[in-house]
Design an enzyme around this catalytic site. Structure first.
Site, PDB file in Angstrom:
ATOM      1  N   GLU A 150      10.952  28.375 -16.842  1.00 25.72           N
ATOM      2  CA  GLU A 150       9.527  29.015 -17.603  1.00 25.72           C
ATOM      3  C   GLU A 150       9.337  29.285 -18.689  1.00 25.72           C
ATOM      4  O   GLU A 150       8.586  30.129 -18.762  1.00 25.72           O
ATOM      5  CB  GLU A 150       8.925  29.300 -16.435  1.00 25.72           C
ATOM      6  CG  GLU A 150       8.781  28.229 -15.243  1.00 25.72           C
ATOM      7  CD  GLU A 150       7.911  28.836 -14.230  1.00 25.72           C
ATOM      8  OE1 GLU A 150       7.474  30.372 -14.205  1.00 25.72           O
ATOM      9  OE2 GLU A 150       7.445  28.423 -12.624  1.00 25.72           O
TER      10      GLU A 150
ATOM     11  N   GLU B 152      10.525  20.970  -7.747  1.00 25.43           N
ATOM     12  CA  GLU B 152       9.961  21.544  -6.673  1.00 25.43           C
ATOM     13  C   GLU B 152       8.643  20.893  -6.173  1.00 25.43           C
ATOM     14  O   GLU B 152       8.033  21.661  -6.499  1.00 25.43           O
ATOM     15  CB  GLU B 152       9.553  22.902  -7.290  1.00 25.43           C
ATOM     16  CG  GLU B 152      10.649  24.268  -8.341  1.00 25.43           C
ATOM     17  CD  GLU B 152      10.388  24.799  -8.767  1.00 25.43           C
ATOM     18  OE1 GLU B 152       9.546  25.529  -8.820  1.00 25.43           O
ATOM     19  OE2 GLU B 152      10.979  25.402  -9.869  1.00 25.43           O
TER      20      GLU B 152
HETATM   21  C1  GLA Z   1       7.573  28.926  -9.544  1.00 28.98           C
HETATM   22  C2  GLA Z   1       9.602  28.533  -9.556  1.00 28.98           C
HETATM   23  C3  GLA Z   1      10.065  28.606  -7.877  1.00 28.98           C
HETATM   24  C4  GLA Z   1       9.009  29.128  -6.845  1.00 28.98           C
HETATM   25  C5  GLA Z   1       7.183  28.590  -7.192  1.00 28.98           C
HETATM   26  C6  GLA Z   1       6.510  28.914  -6.304  1.00 28.98           C
HETATM   27  O1  GLA Z   1       7.659  27.448  -9.669  1.00 28.98           O
HETATM   28  O2  GLA Z   1      10.073  28.287 -10.347  1.00 28.98           O
HETATM   29  O3  GLA Z   1      11.052  28.928  -7.907  1.00 28.98           O
HETATM   30  O4  GLA Z   1       9.067  30.670  -6.821  1.00 28.98           O
HETATM   31  O5  GLA Z   1       6.784  28.666  -8.827  1.00 28.98           O
HETATM   32  O6  GLA Z   1       6.549  29.853  -4.894  1.00 28.98           O
END
Ligand code: GLA
Length: 360
Positions: A158, A265
């Site tokens: 990010e 994710e």
């Molecule tokens: C981001 C992070 C993850 C997690 C999510 C929310 O996407 O990369 O590790 O913390 O937020 O849980």
């Protein structure tokens, strides 16, 4: 005698026919349906691993895991001279025992980062030189410890800004080092384990503006010969996003850079995205209604169709958490609002979306 043998054989044969379909169904997991496509993974924490039913579900369904929090810099390196390995080590040991591959997550992020890394003894921000040295030590130690056990790392998480007027997020990493922390993080990770597949990982990577900025960053890294191999699309999605067009365009553009892609994710919130303003409208209506179940199954079906279509580039799909019993979305973006974003319900049973995703 002969008749007896014949009858026994017949019985065995019939029993087998009767049993096989049911057994195959219950023993077949996502990983099996998708074995000719890509590994299917799940983010785990120690709570899930200490529950027998959840542990069994993980082993039956998935062939990749990502530690949800245990390897993030804050939890694993709370003080300059202290690492906390117990949780991460347990997850790695579990995965190895069950022959499940492991994605490491993550090495450099602006969240869940310990404060000490940015400050000196006088509570002043450290210099770029010191911060990079600390980053290098961290990456060396963590990647080094799991070398040969973790096949891929989310190296930088990010770093791209949500604000269209700037490319990179104005984090302390950026304030102190400029863009160099990204370049260096990949170099350090590559030095620590030359065989690990190195990812840049981010969210909203399908939305046009963010997609262009992520693309620009990746292109910059590649042009500078930084050892980045792949891009992680976090895929925290909802019933109405991304569109088919947005997702296919994102995959095609990132792939055109020669990078592999993973969905890292995945979850599909049952609350439509309204640019962060979903709180009030949905606050009282939090049931998993048949309508929400149907829309969610449709969205899961759409995105998995695309994943299959692009299997040449997609080397893994990981869900963020195991079942609706627990998801980070129960507290985000609204505290204590239950969400139902995964393929298994709160009793760990497959939902409609599960059956639709494995029907192809
Ligand atoms: C981001 C992070 C993850 C997690 C999510 C929310 O996407 O990369 O590790 O913390 O937020 O849980």
């Amino acid at each position: 005698m002969k008749t007896k043998i014949y009858i026994t054989a017949m019985l065995l044969y019939l029993t087998n026919i009767a049993i096989t379909p049911a057994q195959t169904l219950s023993h077949k997991g996502l990983k099996d349906y998708y074995k000719n496509y890509f590994p299917v993974g799940v983010a785990v924490n120690l709570a899930a691993l200490s529950d027998t039913a959840e542990r069994n579900l993980i082993c039956n369904q998935f062939n990749s895991i990502t530690p949800e929090n245990a390897m993030k810099m804050g939890p694993i390196h709370p003080e300059e001279n202290r690492y906390y390995w117990r949780d991460a080590d347990s997850i790695v040991a579990f995965a190895q025992t069950h022959h499940i591959r492991i994605r490491g997550h993550n090495l450099c992020w602006h969240n869940q980062v310990p404060n000490w890394i940015f400050y000196d003894g006088n509570k002043k921000l450290v210099t770029k030189e010191i911060l990079l040295k600390r980053l290098k030590d961290h990456i060396n130690t963590v990647v080094g410890r799991y070398k040969g056990k973790i096949y891929a790392w989310d190296v930088v998480n990010e770093a791209v800004s949500d604000d269209s007027t700037q490319l990179l997020r104005n984090s302390l990493w950026y304030k102190i080092c400029g863009e160099d922390f990204i370049f260096k993080a990949f170099e350090y990770a590559h030095e620590a384990d030359p065989n690990a597949i190195l990812f840049y990982n981010d969210y909203n990577t399908e939305r046009p503006g963010k997609r262009e900025r992520v693309y620009r960053l990746l292109k910059k890294l590649i042009d500078a010969r930084v050892p980045v191999n792949a891009v992680g699309l976090q895929a925290h999605w909802s019933l109405n996003e991304p569109t088919v067009l947005e997702l296919t365009r994102a995959i095609e553009e990132y792939a055109s850079l020669g990078l592999k892609i993973q969905i890292t994710e995945l979850d599909i919130s049952v609350y439509p995205n309204e640019n962060g303003n979903r709180a009030l409208k949905d606050a009282e209506n939090t049931a998993f209604t048949p309508e929400r179940a149907k829309k969610q199954a449709e969205q899961y079906t759409r995105v998995f169709e695309i994943f299959r279509k692009y299997r040449k580039y997609i080397t893994g799909v990981t869900f963020w958490n195991l079942s609706d019993k627990y998801s980070w979305l129960d507290n985000f973006p609204v505290r204590d609002r239950k969400n139902y974003p995964l393929l298994f319900d709160q009793s760990l049973q497959p939902k409609q979306a599960f059956w639709d995703v494995v029907k192809f």
